[in-house]
Motif scaffolding. Structure first.
Motif, PDB file in Angstrom:
ATOM      1  N   GLU A   1       7.146   5.889  -9.022  1.00 39.99           N
ATOM      2  CA  GLU A   1       6.681   6.455  -7.787  1.00 39.99           C
ATOM      3  C   GLU A   1       5.743   5.985  -6.955  1.00 39.99           C
ATOM      4  N   TYR A   2       5.481   4.615  -7.489  1.00 40.52           N
ATOM      5  CA  TYR A   2       4.582   3.745  -6.737  1.00 40.52           C
ATOM      6  C   TYR A   2       5.274   2.629  -5.916  1.00 40.52           C
ATOM      7  N   TYR A   3       6.805   2.622  -5.904  1.00 39.66           N
ATOM      8  CA  TYR A   3       7.834   2.019  -5.081  1.00 39.66           C
ATOM      9  C   TYR A   3       7.521   1.676  -3.568  1.00 39.66           C
ATOM     10  N   LEU A   4       7.510   3.188  -3.068  1.00 37.69           N
ATOM     11  CA  LEU A   4       7.221   3.181  -1.795  1.00 37.69           C
ATOM     12  C   LEU A   4       5.814   2.501  -1.234  1.00 37.69           C
ATOM     13  N   TYR A   5       4.803   3.071  -2.082  1.00 36.12           N
ATOM     14  CA  TYR A   5       3.425   2.212  -1.851  1.00 36.12           C
ATOM     15  C   TYR A   5       3.583   0.780  -1.743  1.00 36.12           C
TER      16      TYR A   5
END
Length: 159
Positions: A57-61
């Protein structure tokens, strides 16, 4: 006062480059220091990450921070090139260059604070969701720590 005098230029350029180079510690010392601001965005392409189910879930950030770090490196190199192009006088667009530097530092600092303290919006197949804040690791703190000092230098050497 002039466009970032010679004594301030190495400090501003160095502090702008530091987070980018510190991020590489996350590749080798991930277990000790954490993954840094870019997290899982390094080392795996988006296509591979989706194909093998490696997208967190943190890949985009992480990608957002990676782009921001690349912009900060580009800014530091442009700053050094401008000093060589205008050794005796300020470039006519010195206030704009100063504003870009301040803006990049503020965006990095505010994005760090937001992603570490607020729920993060994320798109899922069922619709938007809120995730827990990104984990706070020592490397991330080390990467953001120079930003207040950099902002102080920008204020001191304001054109």
């Amino acid at each position: 006062m002039g466009f970032i005098p010679s004594p301030g230029l190495p400090w501003i350029a160095g502090l702008s480059l530091l987070p980018f180079f510190l991020q590489f510690l996350g590749l080798g010392l991930e277990g000790v220091l954490g993954q840094g601001l870019c997290g899982s965005a390094l080392g795996v392409s988006e296509l591979e990450a989706v194909k093998y189910g490696l997208v967190s879930e943190y890949y985009l950030y992480g990608q957002l921070f990676l782009a921001l770090l690349a912009l900060k490196v580009t800014y530091a190199l442009v700053l050094m090139a401008l000093r060589l192009m205008y050794p005796e006088k300020d470039p006519p667009f010195a206030p704009l260059v100063w504003k870009v530097g301040v803006g990049l530092s503020l965006v990095l600092l505010l994005l760090f604070l937001a992603t570490r303290t607020l729920p993060l919006p994320f798109s899922t197949p069922l619709g938007p969701a809120l995730l827990s804040p990104a984990p706070l690791d020592p490397l991330s703190v080390m990467m953001v720590l120079p930003e207040p000092f950099l902002l102080g230098l920008y204020l001191r050497f304001r054109p």
